[in-house]
Design a protein around this motif. Sequence first.
Motif, mmCIF file in Angstrom:
data_model
loop_
_atom_site.group_PDB
_atom_site.id
_atom_site.type_symbol
_atom_site.label_atom_id
_atom_site.label_comp_id
_atom_site.label_asym_id
_atom_site.label_seq_id
_atom_site.Cartn_x
_atom_site.Cartn_y
_atom_site.Cartn_z
ATOM 1 N N HIS A 1 0.827 -1.206 0.000
ATOM 2 C CA HIS A 1 0.000 0.000 0.000
ATOM 3 C C HIS A 1 0.864 1.259 0.000
ATOM 4 N N ARG B 1 2.660 1.818 -3.361
ATOM 5 C CA ARG B 1 1.809 2.107 -4.515
ATOM 6 C C ARG B 1 1.758 3.620 -4.813
ATOM 7 N N THR B 2 1.685 4.439 -3.755
ATOM 8 C CA THR B 2 1.550 5.892 -3.974
ATOM 9 C C THR B 2 2.761 6.494 -4.685
ATOM 10 N N LEU C 1 5.057 5.002 -6.431
ATOM 11 C CA LEU C 1 5.220 4.374 -7.741
ATOM 12 C C LEU C 1 4.198 4.930 -8.743
ATOM 13 N N THR C 2 2.976 5.149 -8.293
ATOM 14 C CA THR C 2 1.950 5.705 -9.182
ATOM 15 C C THR C 2 2.323 7.119 -9.620
ATOM 16 N N SER C 3 2.827 7.872 -8.646
ATOM 17 C CA SER C 3 3.237 9.235 -8.983
ATOM 18 C C SER C 3 4.412 9.232 -9.965
ATOM 19 N N ARG D 1 5.190 6.853 -12.129
ATOM 20 C CA ARG D 1 4.717 6.409 -13.436
ATOM 21 C C ARG D 1 3.980 7.530 -14.166
ATOM 22 N N THR D 2 3.193 8.304 -13.421
ATOM 23 C CA THR D 2 2.473 9.423 -14.046
ATOM 24 C C THR D 2 3.440 10.463 -14.607
ATOM 25 N N ASN D 3 4.466 10.769 -13.808
ATOM 26 C CA ASN D 3 5.435 11.780 -14.270
ATOM 27 C C ASN D 3 6.242 11.261 -15.463
ATOM 28 N N ASP E 1 5.233 8.991 -17.657
ATOM 29 C CA ASP E 1 4.323 8.987 -18.821
ATOM 30 C C ASP E 1 4.169 10.388 -19.398
ATOM 31 N N GLN F 1 10.400 11.645 -5.002
ATOM 32 C CA GLN F 1 9.697 10.357 -4.889
ATOM 33 C C GLN F 1 10.674 9.188 -4.856
#
Length: 499
Positions: free
Chosen positions: A285, A288-289, A291-293, A295-297, A299, A326
């Motif tokens: 959990h 995830r935060t 890593l998501t951030s 991946r967004t940056n 992308d 991050q």
Amino acid sequence: MSPTVPPPPLNPPRVPRRNRLTTWYRARSLRSRLAFLTAAAVAVAIALSALACWFIVERKQYDLIKQDLASAPPLPPAPAALTKLICAKTPQEALAKVQSAQIVSSDPPRFDSQVVTPDLSTVCLRSTSSKAIELLPSDRTILALDAGDSRTRTGSYTDGTPAMVKVAWYFDRETREKIVVLNALPTKPVEESLRQLALLLGGVALGGVILAGLAGRLVARSALKPVDRLSDAVEHIARTEEVGTTIPVHGEDEIARLSTSFNAMSTALANSRERQTRLIADAGHELRTPLTSLRTNVDLLIRSDDTGRPLPPATRTKLLGNMKAQMQELTVLIGDLLQLSRPDSPKPVRTLAVVAVHEIAERAVERAELRGPGLVFETATAPWYVHADAAALERAVINLLDNAVKYSPPGGTIEVRLDRGVLTVRDHGPGIPPDELPYVFDRFWRSPSSRQLPGSGLGLSIVAQSVREAGGEVSLGPAPDGGPGTLATVRLPGGPAPE
């Protein structure tokens, strides 16, 4: 050319019988061995009891015969016609003469008696005798005793019937010459009784052994029921991997202690698995935060390059800065996870080193000053040494100071004290609500009011684990003077001088 194989030995070595018996015994189940030992113990006890009983009865029977023979007179009184002696050179010849005379007595004598000359050359029987006693060369030695003294020996009649014989010598009243008198009683009835007693005792012993074997089997089955339940539980856990299975405990014997230990082990394994599962879930959990951030940056950067519309330099610089932050957060989080992945049990004392806590506190304050440049640090440390892992203990102190820096207001004061093994860190921030204090050392736990601040919720968990490994205690609470802030207290066993 193949090597020559030596022929097998003609007579292979034989395994000693004792080794074969040991191998057979070890190959049996515990229940069979317990039943076998019980039956063997009872069999030995019954056999010893039967032998003791048989020997006691045998001695008693022969003692009674000896007592009867001791009361036998030299020549039992009887009418003159019946006490007439018939003599010959041997007991067989004398008995033959008596039998040819065909004299029958209406009152048969109690003892079988015969008179012998000192040189054993003449044997005389009463006319009413029905048996003759075999002579032994040792009967002559009776003359070495005083007149009237006797000796009892085992012997037999001329027909082979076993007997107990009393041998004595006297002076003949008429001739005043020495005569040897033998009195005998048959022992065949006694031997028959002893034989029947042996058969009876043997049957009782055999029945006792069989009953002991059955009783041993029942006792083993009853005594090993808890072991069977324990084995079933272990097999169930091995088959299904369902740790936490327990078995009922009855009594306070060794089996009950074993069952209690198994239940404690199974419960500990279940708790350990639950903690591992919770750690993995919480780590996933928390990971995830960022890593998501990330991946967004990433992308966004790739899309801007693919579309030919590059981001403004300021936006790109800010985006790369966020990605770096991050990545740092991920690095810290992974380091914390590695720290918590170590066993919870303390390290053995022999692997620890003497650590100067006051020096660790001073270095931690220096690092904290770099992270909180606008804060005021008041430090007072007295020398204190403990046996601990220096790196782990320093990380624990740094985590406490990081917490204080994170929650301190701008220009706030952080007080660090070390006195007789008690390290305190006090900040002047908002403090911790009383209802949240029980959870502050849980892994990944974060106060709802501080979730917007950086952190993974593992710092205080690492503090608690490191302090426990050093043999100390840690606690968090409100400021002692009732003012704002939180007081962290660490108690470490040790001394003011290195040992």
